[in-house]
Write a protein that holds these residues in place. Structure first.
Motif, PDB file in Angstrom:
ATOM      1  N   ILE A 193      21.311 -23.162  35.789  1.00 18.69           N
ATOM      2  CA  ILE A 193      21.784 -23.786  34.552  1.00 18.69           C
ATOM      3  C   ILE A 193      23.307 -23.960  34.554  1.00 18.69           C
ATOM      4  N   ASN A 194      23.943 -23.661  35.705  1.00 19.02           N
ATOM      5  CA  ASN A 194      25.396 -23.815  35.846  1.00 19.02           C
ATOM      6  C   ASN A 194      26.146 -23.012  34.786  1.00 19.02           C
ATOM      7  N   HIS A 195      25.775 -21.742  34.668  1.00 17.08           N
ATOM      8  CA  HIS A 195      26.293 -20.878  33.620  1.00 17.08           C
ATOM      9  C   HIS A 195      27.593 -20.206  34.069  1.00 17.08           C
ATOM     10  N   THR A 196      28.562 -20.100  33.163  1.00 16.14           N
ATOM     11  CA  THR A 196      29.812 -19.387  33.435  1.00 16.14           C
ATOM     12  C   THR A 196      29.715 -17.993  32.831  1.00 16.14           C
ATOM     13  N   PHE A 197      29.962 -16.970  33.638  1.00 13.10           N
ATOM     14  CA  PHE A 197      29.770 -15.593  33.188  1.00 13.10           C
ATOM     15  C   PHE A 197      30.583 -14.657  34.063  1.00 13.10           C
ATOM     16  N   GLN A 198      30.737 -13.421  33.580  1.00  8.46           N
ATOM     17  CA  GLN A 198      31.335 -12.339  34.349  1.00  8.46           C
ATOM     18  C   GLN A 198      30.337 -11.184  34.385  1.00  8.46           C
ATOM     19  N   VAL A 199      30.321 -10.449  35.474  1.00  6.92           N
ATOM     20  CA  VAL A 199      29.441  -9.293  35.617  1.00  6.92           C
ATOM     21  C   VAL A 199      30.291  -8.034  35.696  1.00  6.92           C
ATOM     22  N   LEU A 200      30.070  -7.097  34.765  1.00  5.55           N
ATOM     23  CA  LEU A 200      30.774  -5.814  34.775  1.00  5.55           C
ATOM     24  C   LEU A 200      29.912  -4.785  35.493  1.00  5.55           C
ATOM     25  N   LEU A 201      30.485  -4.199  36.552  1.00  3.39           N
ATOM     26  CA  LEU A 201      29.758  -3.240  37.384  1.00  3.39           C
ATOM     27  C   LEU A 201      30.545  -1.932  37.454  1.00  3.39           C
ATOM     28  N   PHE A 202      29.833  -0.804  37.320  1.00  5.36           N
ATOM     29  CA  PHE A 202      30.413   0.518  37.542  1.00  5.36           C
ATOM     30  C   PHE A 202      29.963   0.996  38.920  1.00  5.36           C
ATOM     31  N   PRO A 203      30.749   0.784  39.971  1.00  8.32           N
ATOM     32  CA  PRO A 203      30.297   1.131  41.324  1.00  8.32           C
ATOM     33  C   PRO A 203      30.002   2.613  41.521  1.00  8.32           C
ATOM     34  N   GLU A 204      30.615   3.484  40.699  1.00  3.98           N
ATOM     35  CA  GLU A 204      30.353   4.916  40.858  1.00  3.98           C
ATOM     36  C   GLU A 204      28.938   5.296  40.422  1.00  3.98           C
ATOM     37  N   GLY A 205      28.313   4.455  39.609  1.00  3.72           N
ATOM     38  CA  GLY A 205      26.915   4.680  39.230  1.00  3.72           C
ATOM     39  C   GLY A 205      26.728   5.627  38.066  1.00  3.72           C
ATOM     40  N   THR A 206      27.668   6.524  37.839  1.00  4.75           N
ATOM     41  CA  THR A 206      27.587   7.469  36.728  1.00  4.75           C
ATOM     42  C   THR A 206      29.002   7.894  36.369  1.00  4.75           C
ATOM     43  N   ASN A 207      29.148   8.551  35.218  1.00  4.61           N
ATOM     44  CA  ASN A 207      30.492   8.928  34.776  1.00  4.61           C
ATOM     45  C   ASN A 207      30.968  10.213  35.450  1.00  4.61           C
ATOM     46  N   LEU A 208      32.266  10.417  35.422  1.00  7.70           N
ATOM     47  CA  LEU A 208      32.898  11.556  36.086  1.00  7.70           C
ATOM     48  C   LEU A 208      32.712  12.829  35.272  1.00  7.70           C
ATOM     49  N   THR A 209      32.072  13.827  35.875  1.00  7.91           N
ATOM     50  CA  THR A 209      31.920  15.159  35.300  1.00  7.91           C
ATOM     51  C   THR A 209      32.135  16.169  36.435  1.00  7.91           C
ATOM     52  N   PRO A 210      32.317  17.438  36.130  1.00 12.06           N
ATOM     53  CA  PRO A 210      32.452  18.415  37.215  1.00 12.06           C
ATOM     54  C   PRO A 210      31.265  18.386  38.183  1.00 12.06           C
ATOM     55  N   HIS A 211      30.059  18.177  37.647  1.00 12.52           N
ATOM     56  CA  HIS A 211      28.864  18.153  38.498  1.00 12.52           C
ATOM     57  C   HIS A 211      28.858  16.937  39.411  1.00 12.52           C
ATOM     58  N   THR A 212      29.111  15.756  38.833  1.00 13.35           N
ATOM     59  CA  THR A 212      29.091  14.541  39.658  1.00 13.35           C
ATOM     60  C   THR A 212      30.265  14.517  40.630  1.00 13.35           C
ATOM     61  N   GLN A 213      31.399  15.110  40.244  1.00 18.26           N
ATOM     62  CA  GLN A 213      32.539  15.144  41.151  1.00 18.26           C
ATOM     63  C   GLN A 213      32.243  16.038  42.356  1.00 18.26           C
ATOM     64  N   LYS A 214      31.560  17.137  42.134  1.00 22.83           N
ATOM     65  CA  LYS A 214      31.184  18.017  43.239  1.00 22.83           C
ATOM     66  C   LYS A 214      30.257  17.296  44.212  1.00 22.83           C
ATOM     67  N   LYS A 215      29.268  16.581  43.684  1.00 18.56           N
ATOM     68  CA  LYS A 215      28.355  15.832  44.544  1.00 18.56           C
ATOM     69  C   LYS A 215      29.093  14.741  45.296  1.00 18.56           C
ATOM     70  N   SER A 216      30.063  14.106  44.634  1.00 18.65           N
ATOM     71  CA  SER A 216      30.853  13.063  45.274  1.00 18.65           C
ATOM     72  C   SER A 216      31.667  13.632  46.429  1.00 18.65           C
ATOM     73  N   GLU A 217      32.256  14.807  46.227  1.00 18.17           N
ATOM     74  CA  GLU A 217      33.039  15.444  47.282  1.00 18.17           C
ATOM     75  C   GLU A 217      32.158  15.819  48.467  1.00 18.17           C
ATOM     76  N   GLU A 218      30.949  16.293  48.186  1.00 16.45           N
ATOM     77  CA  GLU A 218      30.012  16.624  49.269  1.00 16.45           C
ATOM     78  C   GLU A 218      29.632  15.378  50.054  1.00 16.45           C
ATOM     79  N   PHE A 219      29.418  14.281  49.348  1.00 18.98           N
ATOM     80  CA  PHE A 219      29.075  13.025  50.012  1.00 18.98           C
ATOM     81  C   PHE A 219      30.234  12.531  50.873  1.00 18.98           C
ATOM     82  N   ALA A 220      31.459  12.615  50.339  1.00 20.19           N
ATOM     83  CA  ALA A 220      32.629  12.175  51.089  1.00 20.19           C
ATOM     84  C   ALA A 220      32.800  13.000  52.359  1.00 20.19           C
ATOM     85  N   CYS A 221      32.594  14.311  52.261  1.00 19.02           N
ATOM     86  CA  CYS A 221      32.708  15.184  53.422  1.00 19.02           C
ATOM     87  C   CYS A 221      31.659  14.825  54.475  1.00 19.02           C
TER      88      CYS A 221
END
Length: 403
Positions: A193-221
């Motif tokens: 339909i030739n639509h003009t739009f923007q897509v907002l994406l949160f690449p982290e998938g979830t918000n930053l908390t102590p729990h998610t940050q710990k999992k993120s650090e483990e993944f990075a390691c």
């Protein structure tokens, strides 16, 4: 496009920070001042008006235009998006007028006539709500058409989830094969339909908390990635798919890297809003990347996104030390002078008036009940009303070809 610059409040110089600001006010980054009864009262009023405007607006504005879906899809698409943009202005007005929240912006202007992907770090569960403030002040003209990538369960949420279905937001299940099919369906429709739009994406998938940050650090390691202090490691699958799909469909003009920071009070959940914990300041730094500057391969896009997140992490470190994003001042367009008050004087009486009729007049009660049943069934039995819209469009196209 303006140069990257010092944080500005919709185009004005920010006041100097009262103290060195950091999201790490305590272990969780939460403002721990005691909440008095005034805070609770203001928070309850805000949530009532905010969610009430969504629910009452759904019944009084969105439901009446539902039949247009079966008559004229271009008109239906336009009507739903205009109403949503009007409501966004009210959401921003409530924060700015009722709470005195200040939005400070720096970097590049968002061009609403571009088809773009916007990537935003996910500091709390409410980032998407504060992002309306960035769109209101950083898009020129403020006529954007932003779709958010959301967890599929949100489509079932009364009012809000139903409206987002009507506005063709992108719901995902976090099962990649199924998510790919659903996003292909809607994005292919926008292309057709030739639509003009923007897509907002949160690449982290979830918000930053102590729990998610710990999992993120483990993944990075585990993956040999550079650890991040103020962010989670970005998930690259959805980002590379979106960019590749839109680019191949000639639907991508730019990618906007947006960084959000809360130098003072940091609400984390919806309960903080009810308590009256609203950020005094929300800071956004916007960096535009033309589509032509992006890597050509998926592997290149993955590396590019990781590099952006490393740069963003360093930017946040500097920001928390000095209380605002660094750099020379940038100029941003203001909202029309009385836009906030016009939004308040439109949506507040609408919300209270429809709520009164819902409590006192049986035709309105039956109207709301009928549409509640319809959208509950659609939300639980299907992937959302937006896919019915796509199906109707393609069915009509197939019929035209046969004729």
């Amino acid at each position: 496009m303006s140069e990257a610059g010092e944080v500005t409040e919709a185009g004005t110089e920010p006041p100097p920070p009262k103290r060195p600001s950091s999201l790490q006010v305590d272990a969780k980054g939460v403002h721990e001042d005691p909440v008095g009864w005034q805070g609770w009262l203001k928070g309850i009023i805000y949530v009532f008006l905010w969610y009430g405007s969504i629910l009452m607006g759904f019944f009084s504005l969105y439901c009446p235009i539902l039949p247009i879906l079966f008559i004229s899809r271009p008109l239906y698409r336009r009507a739903t998006e205009v109403i949503f943009t009007m409501w966004e202005c009210y959401a921003v007005a409530l924060m700015e007028v009722l709470y005195g929240v200040k939005f400070f912006l720096s970097g590049d202007v968002i061009r609403p006539k571009e088809r773009s992907v916007i990537v935003l770090n996910h500091r709390n569960r409410l980032d998407w709500n504060y992002f309306w403030g960035a769109l209101a002040h950083a898009s020129c003209p403020p006529t954007h058409n932003c779709k958010i990538v959301l967890k599929s369960g949100i489509r079932k949420f009364p009012g809000l989830g139903w409206i987002m279905q009507m506005c063709c937001f992108l719901y995902i299940h976090r099962r990649w094969e199924e998510d790919q099919r659903l996003m292909n369906n809607v994005l292919g429709y926008f292309r057709d339909i030739n639509h003009t739009f923007q897509v907002l994406l949160f690449p982290e998938g979830t918000n930053l908390t102590p729990h998610t940050q710990k999992k993120s650090e483990e993944f990075a390691c585990k993956m040999g990635l550079r650890p991040l202090t103020h962010l989670l490691q970005p998930r690259t699958t959805g980002f590379t798919f979106l960019v590749d799909k839109l680019r191949n469909s000639q639907l991508l003009d730019a990618v906007y890297d947006v960084t959000v920071a809360y130098p003072k009070t940091l609400p984390l959940t919806e309960l903080d809003l009810i308590k009256g914990r609203m950020p005094e300041e929300v800071h956004f730094h916007i960096k535009r990347h033309p589509a032509s500057s992006l890597p050509a391969t998926n592997e290149g896009l993955k590396e590019w996104l990781h590099d952006v997140w490393v740069e963003k992490d360093q930017l946040l470190k500097t920001t928390f030390q000095q209380g605002h994003f660094p750099g020379p001042a940038a100029s941003f367009p203001d909202l029309p002078v009385n836009a906030s008050y016009i939004a308040i004087f439109f949506w507040t009486p609408l919300t209270l008036g429809v709520f009164y009729l819902l409590c006192t007049w049986w035709p309105v009660q039956w109207w709301c009940l009928a549409h509640t049943i319809i959208f509950t069934v659609v939300s639980f039995a299907t992937d959302g009303l937006q896919h019915l819209e796509v199906w109707l469009y393609r069915r009509e196209g197939s019929r035209s070809k046969r004729e």
